[in-house]
Design a protein around this motif. Structure first.
Motif, PDB file in Angstrom:
ATOM      1  N   GLN A  13       2.926   6.771   5.073  1.00 53.00           N
ATOM      2  CA  GLN A  13       3.261   5.806   4.030  1.00 53.00           C
ATOM      3  C   GLN A  13       2.423   4.547   4.185  1.00 53.00           C
ATOM      4  O   GLN A  13       1.976   4.219   5.293  1.00 53.00           O
ATOM      5  CB  GLN A  13       4.742   5.455   4.117  1.00 53.00           C
ATOM      6  CG  GLN A  13       5.672   6.600   3.730  1.00 53.00           C
ATOM      7  CD  GLN A  13       7.125   6.163   3.675  1.00 53.00           C
ATOM      8  OE1 GLN A  13       7.496   5.133   4.217  1.00 53.00           O
ATOM      9  NE2 GLN A  13       7.947   6.950   3.004  1.00 53.00           N
ATOM     10  N   PRO A  14       2.239   3.811   3.115  1.00 54.89           N
ATOM     11  CA  PRO A  14       1.523   2.531   3.216  1.00 54.89           C
ATOM     12  C   PRO A  14       2.184   1.630   4.259  1.00 54.89           C
ATOM     13  O   PRO A  14       3.421   1.551   4.328  1.00 54.89           O
ATOM     14  CB  PRO A  14       1.653   1.952   1.813  1.00 54.89           C
ATOM     15  CG  PRO A  14       1.770   3.151   0.927  1.00 54.89           C
ATOM     16  CD  PRO A  14       2.567   4.150   1.722  1.00 54.89           C
ATOM     17  N   GLY A  15       1.351   0.981   5.061  1.00 54.94           N
ATOM     18  CA  GLY A  15       1.847   0.147   6.143  1.00 54.94           C
ATOM     19  C   GLY A  15       2.019   0.889   7.453  1.00 54.94           C
ATOM     20  O   GLY A  15       2.246   0.248   8.495  1.00 54.94           O
ATOM     21  N   VAL A 113      -6.781  12.252   5.904  1.00 53.22           N
ATOM     22  CA  VAL A 113      -5.808  11.168   6.000  1.00 53.22           C
ATOM     23  C   VAL A 113      -5.365  10.820   4.589  1.00 53.22           C
ATOM     24  O   VAL A 113      -6.200  10.520   3.735  1.00 53.22           O
ATOM     25  CB  VAL A 113      -6.413   9.934   6.695  1.00 53.22           C
ATOM     26  CG1 VAL A 113      -5.461   8.746   6.605  1.00 53.22           C
ATOM     27  CG2 VAL A 113      -6.744  10.241   8.143  1.00 53.22           C
ATOM     28  N   THR A 114      -4.067  10.869   4.369  1.00 51.69           N
ATOM     29  CA  THR A 114      -3.513  10.539   3.062  1.00 51.69           C
ATOM     30  C   THR A 114      -2.466   9.451   3.237  1.00 51.69           C
ATOM     31  O   THR A 114      -1.513   9.611   4.007  1.00 51.69           O
ATOM     32  CB  THR A 114      -2.874  11.755   2.395  1.00 51.69           C
ATOM     33  OG1 THR A 114      -3.849  12.798   2.270  1.00 51.69           O
ATOM     34  CG2 THR A 114      -2.348  11.401   1.007  1.00 51.69           C
ATOM     35  N   VAL A 115      -2.679   8.336   2.540  1.00 54.39           N
ATOM     36  CA  VAL A 115      -1.745   7.217   2.594  1.00 54.39           C
ATOM     37  C   VAL A 115      -1.074   7.125   1.231  1.00 54.39           C
ATOM     38  O   VAL A 115      -1.703   6.765   0.236  1.00 54.39           O
ATOM     39  CB  VAL A 115      -2.448   5.901   2.945  1.00 54.39           C
ATOM     40  CG1 VAL A 115      -1.418   4.783   3.107  1.00 54.39           C
ATOM     41  CG2 VAL A 115      -3.287   6.055   4.205  1.00 54.39           C
ATOM     42  N   SER A 116       0.197   7.454   1.210  1.00 52.32           N
ATOM     43  CA  SER A 116       0.911   7.519  -0.066  1.00 52.32           C
ATOM     44  C   SER A 116       2.407   7.416   0.178  1.00 52.32           C
ATOM     45  O   SER A 116       2.921   7.872   1.195  1.00 52.32           O
ATOM     46  CB  SER A 116       0.599   8.839  -0.771  1.00 52.32           C
ATOM     47  OG  SER A 116       1.365   8.959  -1.957  1.00 52.32           O
ATOM     48  N   SER A 117       3.091   6.803  -0.781  1.00 51.94           N
ATOM     49  CA  SER A 117       4.543   6.732  -0.705  1.00 51.94           C
ATOM     50  C   SER A 117       5.172   7.898  -1.448  1.00 51.94           C
ATOM     51  O   SER A 117       6.400   8.027  -1.474  1.00 51.94           O
ATOM     52  CB  SER A 117       5.033   5.397  -1.277  1.00 51.94           C
ATOM     53  OG  SER A 117       4.543   5.220  -2.586  1.00 51.94           O
TER      54      SER A 117
END
Length: 117
Positions: A13-15, A113-117
């Motif tokens: 998740q973001p952060g 790498v996947t940054v997602s909510s």
């Protein structure tokens, strides 16, 4: 010649944080500068972080203060600690080794790498 294998990618998740590792099949202690690159969909591959054989580092402006590259020449590994991840950090991350004598580049197969909510 050296072979590189990346690990540690995933969905976050973001952060959040991730730690990427790159294991080299041969010795990287004195002959190679090491780096991490990434490639987002429909974009060119870009340098994220670089570390010299002596341990000097430099980073893309977009990751300064959030990412940290390190190397362990005794274990033939390079790591990328990624903190405060953003959606724009999403991409395939590649480990790179550049042989200083010949300037030849070696690449790993990449880790997503996947940054997602």
């Amino acid at each position: 010649q050296v072979q590189l294998v990346e690990s540690g990618g995933g969905l976050v998740q973001p952060g959040g944080s991730l730690r990427l590792s790159c294991a080299a099949s041969g010795s990287i202690s004195s002959a190679y500068a090491m780096g991490w690159y990434r490639q987002a969909p429909e974009k060119q591959r870009e340098l994220v972080a670089h570390i010299t054989r002596g341990g000097s580092t430099n980073y893309a402006d977009s990751v300064k203060g959030r990412f940290a590259i390190s190397r362990d020449n005794t274990k033939n590994t390079v790591e990328l600690q990624m903190n405060s991840l953003k959606p724009e950090d999403t991409g395939v991350y590649y480990c790179n080794a550049r042989q200083l004598l010949t300037n030849k580049n070696y690449w790993g197969q990449g880790t997503q790498v996947t940054v997602s909510s």
